[in-house]
Motif scaffolding. Structure first.
Motif, PDB file in Angstrom:
ATOM      1  N   MET A 171     -24.697 108.904   6.780  1.00  5.77           N
ATOM      2  CA  MET A 171     -24.643 108.229   8.085  1.00  5.77           C
ATOM      3  C   MET A 171     -25.514 106.965   8.043  1.00  5.77           C
ATOM      4  SD  MET A 171     -25.775 109.727  11.791  1.00  5.77           S
ATOM      5  CE  MET A 171     -25.761 108.700  13.247  1.00  5.77           C
ATOM      6  N   ILE A 172     -24.981 105.866   8.550  1.00  7.64           N
ATOM      7  CA  ILE A 172     -25.698 104.594   8.537  1.00  7.64           C
ATOM      8  C   ILE A 172     -26.628 104.507   9.748  1.00  7.64           C
ATOM      9  CG2 ILE A 172     -25.468 102.080   8.675  1.00  7.64           C
ATOM     10  CD1 ILE A 172     -22.740 102.397   7.300  1.00  7.64           C
ATOM     11  N   GLU A 173     -27.932 104.282   9.502  1.00  8.24           N
ATOM     12  CA  GLU A 173     -28.916 104.121  10.573  1.00  8.24           C
ATOM     13  C   GLU A 173     -29.022 102.661  11.012  1.00  8.24           C
ATOM     14  OE1 GLU A 173     -30.671 106.046  12.426  1.00  8.24           O
ATOM     15  OE2 GLU A 173     -30.821 107.985  11.456  1.00  8.24           O
ATOM     16  N   ILE A 174     -29.051 101.751  10.030  1.00  9.61           N
ATOM     17  CA  ILE A 174     -29.175 100.319  10.314  1.00  9.61           C
ATOM     18  C   ILE A 174     -28.168  99.566   9.455  1.00  9.61           C
ATOM     19  CG2 ILE A 174     -30.712  98.305  10.344  1.00  9.61           C
ATOM     20  CD1 ILE A 174     -33.081 100.208  10.264  1.00  9.61           C
ATOM     21  N   SER A 175     -27.454  98.641  10.073  1.00 11.53           N
ATOM     22  CA  SER A 175     -26.518  97.806   9.327  1.00 11.53           C
ATOM     23  C   SER A 175     -26.675  96.353   9.764  1.00 11.53           C
ATOM     24  CB  SER A 175     -25.079  98.274   9.573  1.00 11.53           C
ATOM     25  OG  SER A 175     -24.161  97.396   8.944  1.00 11.53           O
ATOM     26  N   LEU A 176     -26.933  95.462   8.809  1.00 12.03           N
ATOM     27  CA  LEU A 176     -27.006  94.030   9.070  1.00 12.03           C
ATOM     28  C   LEU A 176     -25.908  93.332   8.280  1.00 12.03           C
ATOM     29  CD1 LEU A 176     -30.026  95.038   9.682  1.00 12.03           C
ATOM     30  CD2 LEU A 176     -30.652  92.642   9.331  1.00 12.03           C
ATOM     31  N   GLN A 227     -27.628  97.737   4.378  1.00 12.30           N
ATOM     32  CA  GLN A 227     -27.497  98.963   5.170  1.00 12.30           C
ATOM     33  C   GLN A 227     -28.607  99.926   4.787  1.00 12.30           C
ATOM     34  OE1 GLN A 227     -23.562 100.468   4.315  1.00 12.30           O
ATOM     35  NE2 GLN A 227     -22.604  99.219   5.916  1.00 12.30           N
ATOM     36  N   VAL A 228     -29.052 100.704   5.763  1.00  5.74           N
ATOM     37  CA  VAL A 228     -30.014 101.779   5.520  1.00  5.74           C
ATOM     38  C   VAL A 228     -29.389 103.071   6.014  1.00  5.74           C
ATOM     39  CG1 VAL A 228     -32.309 102.682   5.997  1.00  5.74           C
ATOM     40  CG2 VAL A 228     -31.971 100.203   5.814  1.00  5.74           C
ATOM     41  N   LEU A 229     -29.313 104.058   5.142  1.00  2.34           N
ATOM     42  CA  LEU A 229     -28.718 105.341   5.499  1.00  2.34           C
ATOM     43  C   LEU A 229     -29.769 106.280   6.071  1.00  2.34           C
ATOM     44  CD1 LEU A 229     -26.440 105.924   2.370  1.00  2.34           C
ATOM     45  CD2 LEU A 229     -25.842 104.817   4.544  1.00  2.34           C
ATOM     46  N   LYS A 230     -29.326 107.258   6.841  1.00  7.50           N
ATOM     47  CA  LYS A 230     -30.224 108.241   7.447  1.00  7.50           C
ATOM     48  C   LYS A 230     -31.056 108.921   6.372  1.00  7.50           C
ATOM     49  CE  LYS A 230     -30.188 112.154  10.679  1.00  7.50           C
ATOM     50  NZ  LYS A 230     -31.001 111.472  11.694  1.00  7.50           N
ATOM     51  N   GLY A 231     -32.389 108.954   6.592  1.00  9.50           N
ATOM     52  CA  GLY A 231     -33.292 109.612   5.665  1.00  9.50           C
ATOM     53  C   GLY A 231     -33.827 108.715   4.562  1.00  9.50           C
ATOM     54  N   SER A 238     -27.536 103.133  14.611  1.00 13.17           N
ATOM     55  CA  SER A 238     -26.852 104.371  14.955  1.00 13.17           C
ATOM     56  C   SER A 238     -27.030 104.656  16.447  1.00 13.17           C
ATOM     57  CB  SER A 238     -27.372 105.540  14.115  1.00 13.17           C
ATOM     58  OG  SER A 238     -28.754 105.727  14.327  1.00 13.17           O
ATOM     59  N   LYS A 239     -26.004 105.205  17.058  1.00 18.70           N
ATOM     60  CA  LYS A 239     -25.968 105.394  18.509  1.00 18.70           C
ATOM     61  C   LYS A 239     -27.147 106.228  18.998  1.00 18.70           C
ATOM     62  CE  LYS A 239     -22.842 106.775  22.223  1.00 18.70           C
ATOM     63  NZ  LYS A 239     -21.500 107.342  22.562  1.00 18.70           N
ATOM     64  N   ASP A 244     -36.579 107.367  15.937  1.00 17.59           N
ATOM     65  CA  ASP A 244     -35.623 107.742  14.894  1.00 17.59           C
ATOM     66  C   ASP A 244     -35.749 106.801  13.697  1.00 17.59           C
ATOM     67  OD1 ASP A 244     -34.118 109.741  16.575  1.00 17.59           O
ATOM     68  OD2 ASP A 244     -33.831 107.946  17.785  1.00 17.59           O
ATOM     69  N   ILE A 245     -36.090 105.532  13.992  1.00 14.97           N
ATOM     70  CA  ILE A 245     -36.230 104.508  12.961  1.00 14.97           C
ATOM     71  C   ILE A 245     -37.640 103.934  13.075  1.00 14.97           C
ATOM     72  CG2 ILE A 245     -35.406 102.275  12.111  1.00 14.97           C
ATOM     73  CD1 ILE A 245     -32.685 102.988  13.439  1.00 14.97           C
ATOM     74  N   LEU A 246     -38.383 103.933  11.972  1.00 15.62           N
ATOM     75  CA  LEU A 246     -39.763 103.454  11.985  1.00 15.62           C
ATOM     76  C   LEU A 246     -39.872 102.206  11.120  1.00 15.62           C
ATOM     77  CD1 LEU A 246     -42.667 103.985  12.889  1.00 15.62           C
ATOM     78  CD2 LEU A 246     -42.934 105.515  10.924  1.00 15.62           C
ATOM     79  N   LEU A 247     -40.272 101.093  11.746  1.00 19.89           N
ATOM     80  CA  LEU A 247     -40.452  99.824  11.041  1.00 19.89           C
ATOM     81  C   LEU A 247     -41.942  99.556  10.907  1.00 19.89           C
ATOM     82  CD1 LEU A 247     -37.812  97.651  12.973  1.00 19.89           C
ATOM     83  CD2 LEU A 247     -37.477  98.932  10.851  1.00 19.89           C
TER      84      LEU A 247
END
Length: 199
Positions: free
Chosen positions: A1-6, A25-29, A63-64, A182-185
């Protein structure tokens, strides 16, 4: 599952292009590092992904329902803020709901009839919302994070502006962990940390 897509993201500051054709793209996990020299746009990229700054071209998709936590390089809070005040900012929405509930509690003692029925119903809705957001677990969550990061009562009452760079970074990390994103930057999170903080 894709978490972030640019896809082909670009950004300008005036006539200067800071981000050019950024696609990944960054995938979940996944744990991903962005490496580059000073002034190459890493912080700008994080701010664009976090929604703090706009971009001029391309598409960013998350991701939603994802919540982003962003650990900034240079924190900026009012001078009077203590460490505990910064940590409690993680629960701003919950405290707003709690304040509304307290207002209704006062109101209910002075009304009756249909107005009372309506107010009780509204209070119940807010109470359910407060519970669903974990409002009744705030103190437990704070205690867990403070113990994990070794924040004692004296430290919690220190002015945030008086802390060292490493201490500020650790406090901000604690705040973000309380937000449970859910996403940590993390924007250069080890810049001001000593060896104990990094481990």
């Amino acid at each position: 599952m894709i978490e972030i897509s640019l896809n082909h993201v670009e950004k300008y500051y005036g006539a200067s292009q800071v981000l050019k054709d950024i696609t990944f793209q960054v995938l979940k996990g996944e744990k991903v590092g962005i490496v580059g020299g000073n002034g190459t746009g890493k912080t700008t990229l994080f701010k664009v992904i976090a929604g703090i700054e706009n971009y001029d071209k391309g598409l960013i998709t998350l991701s939603k329902g994802s919540q982003i936590g962003y650990l900034e390089q240079i924190p900026n809070y009012p001078d009077e803020y203590r460490v505990i005040d910064v940590l409690k900012r993680a629960f701003q929405n919950e405290f707003k709901i709690q304040s509304m509930m307290q207002e209704l509690e006062l109101k209910m003692s002075n009304i009756e009839g249909r107005e009372l029925d309506f107010t009780i119903k509204r209070y119940g809705e807010l109470q359910n919302l407060f519970e669903s957001k974990g409002g009744y677990e705030i103190e437990e969550k704070l205690s867990k994070i403070c113990n994990g990061l070794s924040f004692n009562e004296k430290f919690l009452n220190r002015k945030f502006k008086d802390l060292s760079g490493g201490e500020k970074t650790t406090v901000l990390l604690g705040k973000i962990l309380l937000e449970e994103p859910d996403i940590l930057l993390l924007d250069e999170p080890t810049n001001h940390l000593d060896m104990n903080s990094m481990t």
